[in-house]
Design an enzyme around this catalytic site. Structure first.
Site, PDB file in Angstrom:
ATOM      1  N   ASN A 293       0.830  -1.067  -0.036  1.00 23.20           N
ATOM      2  CA  ASN A 293       0.030   0.043   0.087  1.00 23.20           C
ATOM      3  C   ASN A 293       0.824   1.425  -0.091  1.00 23.20           C
ATOM      4  O   ASN A 293       1.950   1.166   0.690  1.00 23.20           O
ATOM      5  CB  ASN A 293      -0.929   0.187   1.344  1.00 23.20           C
ATOM      6  CG  ASN A 293      -1.894   1.387   1.140  1.00 23.20           C
ATOM      7  OD1 ASN A 293      -2.679   1.561   0.372  1.00 23.20           O
ATOM      8  ND2 ASN A 293      -1.594   2.281   2.183  1.00 23.20           N
TER       9      ASN A 293
ATOM     10  N   TYR B 299      -0.153  10.380   4.444  1.00 26.07           N
ATOM     11  CA  TYR B 299      -0.575  10.735   5.790  1.00 26.07           C
ATOM     12  C   TYR B 299       0.188  11.715   6.550  1.00 26.07           C
ATOM     13  O   TYR B 299       1.568  11.945   6.218  1.00 26.07           O
ATOM     14  CB  TYR B 299      -0.744   9.356   6.505  1.00 26.07           C
ATOM     15  CG  TYR B 299      -0.969   8.126   6.048  1.00 26.07           C
ATOM     16  CD1 TYR B 299      -2.372   7.925   5.728  1.00 26.07           C
ATOM     17  CD2 TYR B 299      -0.165   7.314   5.527  1.00 26.07           C
ATOM     18  CE1 TYR B 299      -2.765   6.758   5.214  1.00 26.07           C
ATOM     19  CE2 TYR B 299      -0.792   5.972   4.808  1.00 26.07           C
ATOM     20  CZ  TYR B 299      -2.038   5.987   4.440  1.00 26.07           C
ATOM     21  OH  TYR B 299      -2.538   4.654   4.115  1.00 26.07           O
ATOM     22  N   ARG B 300      -0.293  12.699   7.306  1.00 21.79           N
ATOM     23  CA  ARG B 300       0.633  13.615   8.014  1.00 21.79           C
ATOM     24  C   ARG B 300       1.288  12.767   8.811  1.00 21.79           C
ATOM     25  O   ARG B 300       1.054  11.804   9.652  1.00 21.79           O
ATOM     26  CB  ARG B 300      -0.449  14.475   8.773  1.00 21.79           C
ATOM     27  CG  ARG B 300      -1.003  14.199  10.007  1.00 21.79           C
ATOM     28  CD  ARG B 300      -1.932  15.296  10.371  1.00 21.79           C
ATOM     29  NE  ARG B 300      -2.431  14.889  11.679  1.00 21.79           N
ATOM     30  CZ  ARG B 300      -3.750  15.033  12.225  1.00 21.79           C
ATOM     31  NH1 ARG B 300      -4.774  15.438  11.322  1.00 21.79           N
ATOM     32  NH2 ARG B 300      -3.943  14.772  13.399  1.00 21.79           N
TER      33      ARG B 300
ATOM     34  N   TRP C 164      -2.606   7.355  11.152  1.00 23.06           N
ATOM     35  CA  TRP C 164      -3.360   6.346  10.126  1.00 23.06           C
ATOM     36  C   TRP C 164      -4.805   6.485  10.797  1.00 23.06           C
ATOM     37  O   TRP C 164      -5.065   5.861  11.432  1.00 23.06           O
ATOM     38  CB  TRP C 164      -2.703   5.089  10.250  1.00 23.06           C
ATOM     39  CG  TRP C 164      -1.306   5.055   9.542  1.00 23.06           C
ATOM     40  CD1 TRP C 164      -0.790   5.844   8.750  1.00 23.06           C
ATOM     41  CD2 TRP C 164      -0.364   3.999   9.735  1.00 23.06           C
ATOM     42  NE1 TRP C 164       0.107   5.424   8.342  1.00 23.06           N
ATOM     43  CE2 TRP C 164       0.701   4.021   8.949  1.00 23.06           C
ATOM     44  CE3 TRP C 164      -0.183   2.642  10.373  1.00 23.06           C
ATOM     45  CZ2 TRP C 164       1.693   3.367   8.669  1.00 23.06           C
ATOM     46  CZ3 TRP C 164       0.701   1.902  10.059  1.00 23.06           C
ATOM     47  CH2 TRP C 164       1.841   2.070   9.362  1.00 23.06           C
TER      48      TRP C 164
ATOM     49  N   GLU D 201      -0.885   1.005  -6.349  1.00 20.66           N
ATOM     50  CA  GLU D 201      -0.862   2.595  -6.695  1.00 20.66           C
ATOM     51  C   GLU D 201       0.270   2.600  -7.737  1.00 20.66           C
ATOM     52  O   GLU D 201       0.250   3.693  -8.591  1.00 20.66           O
ATOM     53  CB  GLU D 201      -0.512   3.393  -5.539  1.00 20.66           C
ATOM     54  CG  GLU D 201      -1.581   3.624  -4.376  1.00 20.66           C
ATOM     55  CD  GLU D 201      -1.977   2.514  -3.508  1.00 20.66           C
ATOM     56  OE1 GLU D 201      -2.836   2.550  -2.765  1.00 20.66           O
ATOM     57  OE2 GLU D 201      -1.094   1.312  -3.421  1.00 20.66           O
TER      58      GLU D 201
ATOM     59  N   ASP E 165      -6.251  20.868  10.277  1.00 14.31           N
ATOM     60  CA  ASP E 165      -6.273  20.261   9.148  1.00 14.31           C
ATOM     61  C   ASP E 165      -7.150  21.066   7.988  1.00 14.31           C
ATOM     62  O   ASP E 165      -7.458  21.914   8.311  1.00 14.31           O
ATOM     63  CB  ASP E 165      -7.082  18.827   9.375  1.00 14.31           C
ATOM     64  CG  ASP E 165      -6.563  17.564   8.678  1.00 14.31           C
ATOM     65  OD1 ASP E 165      -6.502  17.727   7.507  1.00 14.31           O
ATOM     66  OD2 ASP E 165      -5.957  16.883   9.377  1.00 14.31           O
TER      67      ASP E 165
END
Length: 486
Positions: A173, A177-178, A191, A237, A286
């Site tokens: 995968n 993500y931050r 996550w 991906e 965010d």
């Protein structure tokens, strides 16, 4: 196709942006704590260029940001003139018709040739491993990570492409993500509950194993986009990135973990998660426009840091829209339309408004054929992968342009009897949603703004909408300048 596409790495994309007049270099010293954020936010809202900060006062390398901040640059990143072109390519590939005659065979072979180019290609030597730091030499302070908002919990790395594998299936995968920096060699992994990496971590913890992780920063623009794409978990991906590029992505084995990363990444972090370990992460300002609360998240222990010579650090600003993630979301909307229509053939077009940060609202047009057709489509959308997180669905007829919010509002305000045309339900919502009374789930609503049918209980006879006769429109078009108008 954009000049230089596919771009071998981030530096080549920056050169292309510079040639196109889409890059502004800032040579003055600038602080990655808050100052870069304010500069970028003003630039985005003015429709301004990509930015390269040559002299951040913290860290050891330049900062590239706002690379995807307009639809024009997003299209450049994907090598097209318009974002719809990628969706059209996908639409051609998923057409169900069998080839007919020689022309059909030729077309079918052309499609197969496209698909041959997509698997990633393994290489032995890679620019991303020109410089290697191990053990005590690992120091995240070499990177000019950003603090974006005053209330943030510290320094964040916001465009690190995170690689994991399912410990049982071996399925890879790639996600975005931050990453909150805890120390010189640890990061918090934000996550979210619905993400595939979370599932991989859950399997590792069930088995009592460490989970290897590799984070690539500063990849080529197609790979960077692919990390954001809402692909089903069984689609790699890097296959998707290869399709978008029309060229295989070169990958290299990591030095300390059993994972592969893009060979042309600027920076790579390699490490592992200990089962059961959590540390507080947040707060973080965010894209919702609000600070997300402090929550416990897994901790990445970094054992190895590799990078190119003279690397460039890539990041992004998060905030209340508009912001750079707007064009990224619009690309996803356009690219995935053919696949959404394959899943839900009733859909003519859809729009995810940027003010709804893309998961709060979806506007859909359909060719209505039977009673409660709109409600059928609403339920199908709520069952479609990450569209399940949508809180508001507005369904309009196919003669309404879903991208014209004035026209959509006209239908939604005028075509609805709210005692009959609302569908209220409950279901999963985004991890970051602050409005739901319970985290992870909440209320949802669908608005049927289509013309109503007798079979739906509407017996008054739907009125005809006013339109001018084509002859008069043509006459006025022809004589417009005679009236004294320009």
């Amino acid at each position: 196709m954009a000049r230089g596409f596919p771009y071998p790495d981030l530096k080549d994309f920056l050169k292309a942006l510079d040639r196109a007049g889409e890059l502004h270099r800032v040579s003055a010293p600038v602080d990655p704590t808050l100052e870069i954020s304010e500069i970028v936010t003003r630039t985005v809202r003015a429709g301004g260029p990509a930015l390269l900060f040559d002299n951040p006062v913290r860290g050891e390398m330049p900062v590239a940001i706002n690379l995807f901040g307009t639809q024009k640059r997003m299209a450049m990143a994907l090598g097209v003139d318009h974002l719809d072109e990628v969706g059209q390519r996908i639409g051609e590939l998923v057409k169900p018709e069998l080839p007919v005659g020689w022309s059909g065979i030729r077309e079918g072979l052309g499609k197969l040739m496209q698909l041959k180019s997509v698997p990633p290609k393994r290489v032995k030597d890679a620019p991303c491993q020109e410089i290697v730091y191990r053990g005590d030499d690992v120091d995240l302070d070499r990177l000019p990570g950003l603090q974006i908002w005053p209330g943030d919990g510290g320094i964040y790395h916001n465009f690190g492409l995170t690689h994991t594998k399912d410990p049982e299936s071996g399925k890879r995968n790639l996600g975005l993500y931050r990453l909150q920096q805890h120390s010189r060699n640890t990061l918090a992994m934000h996550w979210q509950i619905h993400k595939d990496s979370t599932a991989h971590h859950a399997v590792a913890e069930r088995l009592g194993q460490r989970l290897p992780v590799a984070i690539a920063i500063g990849c080529d623009p197609v790979v960077s986009y692919a990390a954001t794409a809402p692909l089903p978990s069984d689609i790699d991906e890097y296959l998707f990135a290869g399709f978008l590029r029309g060229e295989r992505v070169e990958m290299v084995d990591c030095l300390t973990v059993p994972l592969q990363v893009p060979a042309n990444a600027q920076i790579v972090l390699e490490g592992y998660l200990e089962p059961g370990e959590r540390l507080p992460e947040g707060p973080f300002g965010d894209h919702t426009g609000f600070y997300t609360p402090v929550e416990p998240f897994p901790v990445l222990h970094i054992e190895c840091m590799t990078m190119q010579k003279n690397p460039i650090y890539h990041s992004i600003i998060t905030s209340k829209p508009p912001q750079e993630d707007g064009p990224i979301g619009k690309a996803t909307e356009r690219i995935f339309l053919p696949l959404l229509k394959l899943l839900i053939p009733d859909i003519v077009d859809y729009d995810m408004p940027e003010p709804g940060v893309f998961h709060n609202c979806v506007i859909v047009s359909i060719r209505k054929r039977y009673p409660k057709h709109a409600q059928k489509v609403m339920n199908a959308i709520w069952g479609a992968h990450l569209l399940s997180l949508t809180k508001l669905i507005v369904v309009v007829d196919d003669d309404c342009d879903v991208h014209d919010y004035h026209e959509v509002a006209f239908r939604a305000f005028g075509n609805v009897d709210y005692a009959h045309d609302l569908l209220l339900t409950q279901g999963p919502v985004d991890h970051l949603d602050h409005a739901s009374y319970q985290q992870f789930w909440g209320g949802k609503v669908g608005i049927d703004a289509t013309r109503k049918l007798p079979g739906e209980g509407y017996l008054r006879g739907w009125p005809e909408e006013m339109t001018m006769s084509p002859e008069i429109v043509a006459r006025v078009d022809k004589r417009w300048k005679e009236y004294g108008f320009k």
